[in-house]
Design an enzyme around this catalytic site. Structure first.
Site, PDB file in Angstrom:
ATOM      1  N   ASP A 310       0.817  -1.226   0.000  1.00 51.88           N
ATOM      2  CA  ASP A 310       0.000   0.000   0.000  1.00 51.88           C
ATOM      3  C   ASP A 310       0.844   1.266   0.000  1.00 51.88           C
ATOM      4  OD1 ASP A 310      -2.136  -1.691   0.180  1.00 51.88           O
ATOM      5  OD2 ASP A 310      -2.939  -0.883   2.057  1.00 51.88           O
ATOM      6  N   HIS A 443     -19.803 -28.035 -17.982  1.00 54.77           N
ATOM      7  CA  HIS A 443     -21.234 -27.728 -17.890  1.00 54.77           C
ATOM      8  C   HIS A 443     -21.852 -28.521 -16.755  1.00 54.77           C
ATOM      9  CE1 HIS A 443     -25.280 -26.699 -19.113  1.00 54.77           C
ATOM     10  NE2 HIS A 443     -25.600 -27.990 -19.035  1.00 54.77           N
TER      11      HIS A 443
END
Ligand code: NAI
Length: 464
Positions: A310, A443
């Site tokens: 950061d 799927h």
């Protein structure tokens, strides 16, 4: 005084990961940490909020969907205190994990505040330690208030995420200022635990760095769940009382009063650069207050002193910091690490549904006057989403028309945080949209919506 090859100041996800990689590469390494290992992310950030968000998800599932799922429930009571305690256990477990990793990698943990000294030295308490090769600054960031309008964090009525994570019960009402990741995640949490939530964002839409369509889905979902969402809203002043706070909020041309038991400040974070000996050691800051680094090496203006996470600049994300940690450790060890692709850092907000993205938004593509095609697939048309009663959301892929490059991808879905990596890997390796579709997608999965969005960007969608 002890001598190490590398001294890392700060044991958050940037610092402790840097230390592990440095140790793996044979460097004698120390980490200086004044609090718990794991930093904000592990102790008062990413990890405990994910535990609370999971509780919030379960509350919503039980209260809204149980009946449709064939489950009859009664006497449901959502107890924030219990959820909070579990979140603390999870944070504790992760912090202990970081401690274990330090031991495993024979990294010395120096307890206390590290103050940088000229000549690659670090003072911890009365002791001065020397780094033969490099010092790495990884001091992170902290919450901030808005003192200009009288909103200093007082830890009782005006709180930050630091306090929100330790509340014994959800407040009856809460006004959240700032609808970035922190504000939007806590809105989701407190709404589920019964608080009356008002989410206030200065920019025209919530989650303003995300694609506009993603913001819209979340704003709609939040309003449907009873939250008040005020975007393009300015807090003019605040009256902070002992039991409640009243805000004057200007939004949509009118001013209204918002009274809440607590105000949660989520309007950004400030970096930790003060009183750390930076100036005296030749470490300069940018105009915005971050440590100035050479972006190619992450070296600061003081030779042999590096900076990551950061405090080195945005995006202020744990995973960006960790990657910088690995990069710098390899550089210090004399390796030639792959350059960090700052335009390929995924962004995720873990509200429900989750929002995840990579690359450019459609608005940015327009601004840059790129020749692009948008492919979109709604989850209402995805079998797995229907089966799970989680059809809020979509996958959007932005394809460069000429080369098929994935300019950006935006996912709003119950598991967007997991789905986005297909596109992160694809972009990292410069796969085209066509190549993503070529891979067979199992799927039924939510990930099929990614393949379908890719197909849609080529005008060949199958299932809408
Ligand atoms: P942020 O900078 O992401 O969002 C702050 C929001 O507050 C912005 O949308 C800004 O426009 C708004 N704002 C600023 N001043 C305001 C005002 N006076 N009134 C109303 N709105 C105002 O900061 P946030 O959410 O506090 O997060 C800090 C950092 O931590 C960010 O870099 C964020 O990405 C990171 N983070 C990441 C998470 C994740 O990856 N899921 C979770 C939490 C934080």
């Amino acid at each position: 005084m002890a001598t190490f090859d590398v001294i890392v100041i700060g044991g958050g996800p940037a610092g402790y990961v840097c230390a592990i990689r440095a140790a793996q590469l044979g460097l004698a390494t120390a980490v200086v940490e004044k609090d718990k290992l794991g930093g904000v992310c592990v102790n008062i950030g990413c990890i405990p909020t994910k535990a609370l968000l999971h509780s919030a998800y379960a509350v919503n599932l039980i209260t809204h969907d149980a009946k449709a799922l064939g489950i009859e429930v009664s006497g449901v009571k959502a107890d924030y205190g219990v959820a909070m305690k579990r979140s603390r256990q999870v944070a504790e477990q992760n912090s202990k994990g970081a401690e274990f990793l330090m031991k495993k990698n024979k990294i010395t943990v120096l307890r206390g505040t590290g103050i940088l000294q000229p000549g690659k030295k670090v003072k911890v308490g009365p002791d001065i330690h020397e780094a033969k090769k490099a010092v790495v600054i990884a001091t992170g960031s902290r919450v901030k208030g808005i003192p200009q309008i009288g909103l200093e964090i007082n830890k009782t009525t005006v709180i930050s995420s630091d306090e929100a994570l330790f509340l014994e019960k959800a407040p009856a009402s809460i006004a959240i200022i700032g609808a970035g990741a922190v504000g939007s995640e806590f809105a989701d949490i407190f709404n589920a635990f019964g608080s009356k939530v008002t989410l206030i964002e200065a920019l025209p839409r919530i989650l303003p760095i995300e694609d506009a369509e993603a913001s819209d889905v979340i704003a709609k979902s939040y309003r449907k769940r009873g939250m008040t969402v005020l975007a393009g809203a300015k807090v003019l002043k605040a009256a902070v009382g002992a039991a409640e706070v009243t805000l004057d909020v200007e939004s949509g041309g009118k001013t209204e009063k918002v009274t809440a038991e607590k105000v949660l400040m989520a309007a950004g974070r400030a970096v930790n650069t003060e009183e750390m000996g930076f100036k005296e050691s030749g470490v300069q800051l940018t105009d915005r207050g971050f440590v100035k680094v050479n972006l190619a090496t992450l070296e600061t203006t003081a030779p042999g002193v590096y900076c990551i996470g950061d405090v080195a600049g945005p995006p202020m994300l744990a995973h960006k910091g960790s990657r910088e940690g690995v990069f710098v450790a390899e550089l210090i060890a004399g390796h030639k690490p792959h350059a960090i692709k700052y335009d390929n850092v995924p962004s995720v907000t873990y509200c429900h549904p989750e929002v995840a993205s990579i690359g450019l938004t459609e608005e940015q593509c327009k601004e840059k006057k790129l020749d692009y095609q948008v492919g979109k697939f709604p989850l209402t048309a995805n079998g797995r989403a229907r089966a799970s009663l989680e059809t809020d959301g979509f996958v959007k892929v932005i394809r460069d028309k000429k080369y098929g490059e994935i300019l950006g991808a935006h996912i709003v879905a119950s598991h967007a945080s997991e789905m986005i990596h297909e596109l992160v890997v694809a972009r990292e390796n410069e796969y085209t949209v066509e190549e993503v579709d070529l891979a067979i997608h199992a799927h039924p999965t939510l990930s099929e919506a990614i393949a379908e969005a890719c197909l849609d960007s080529m005008g060949r969608v199958l299932h809408t």
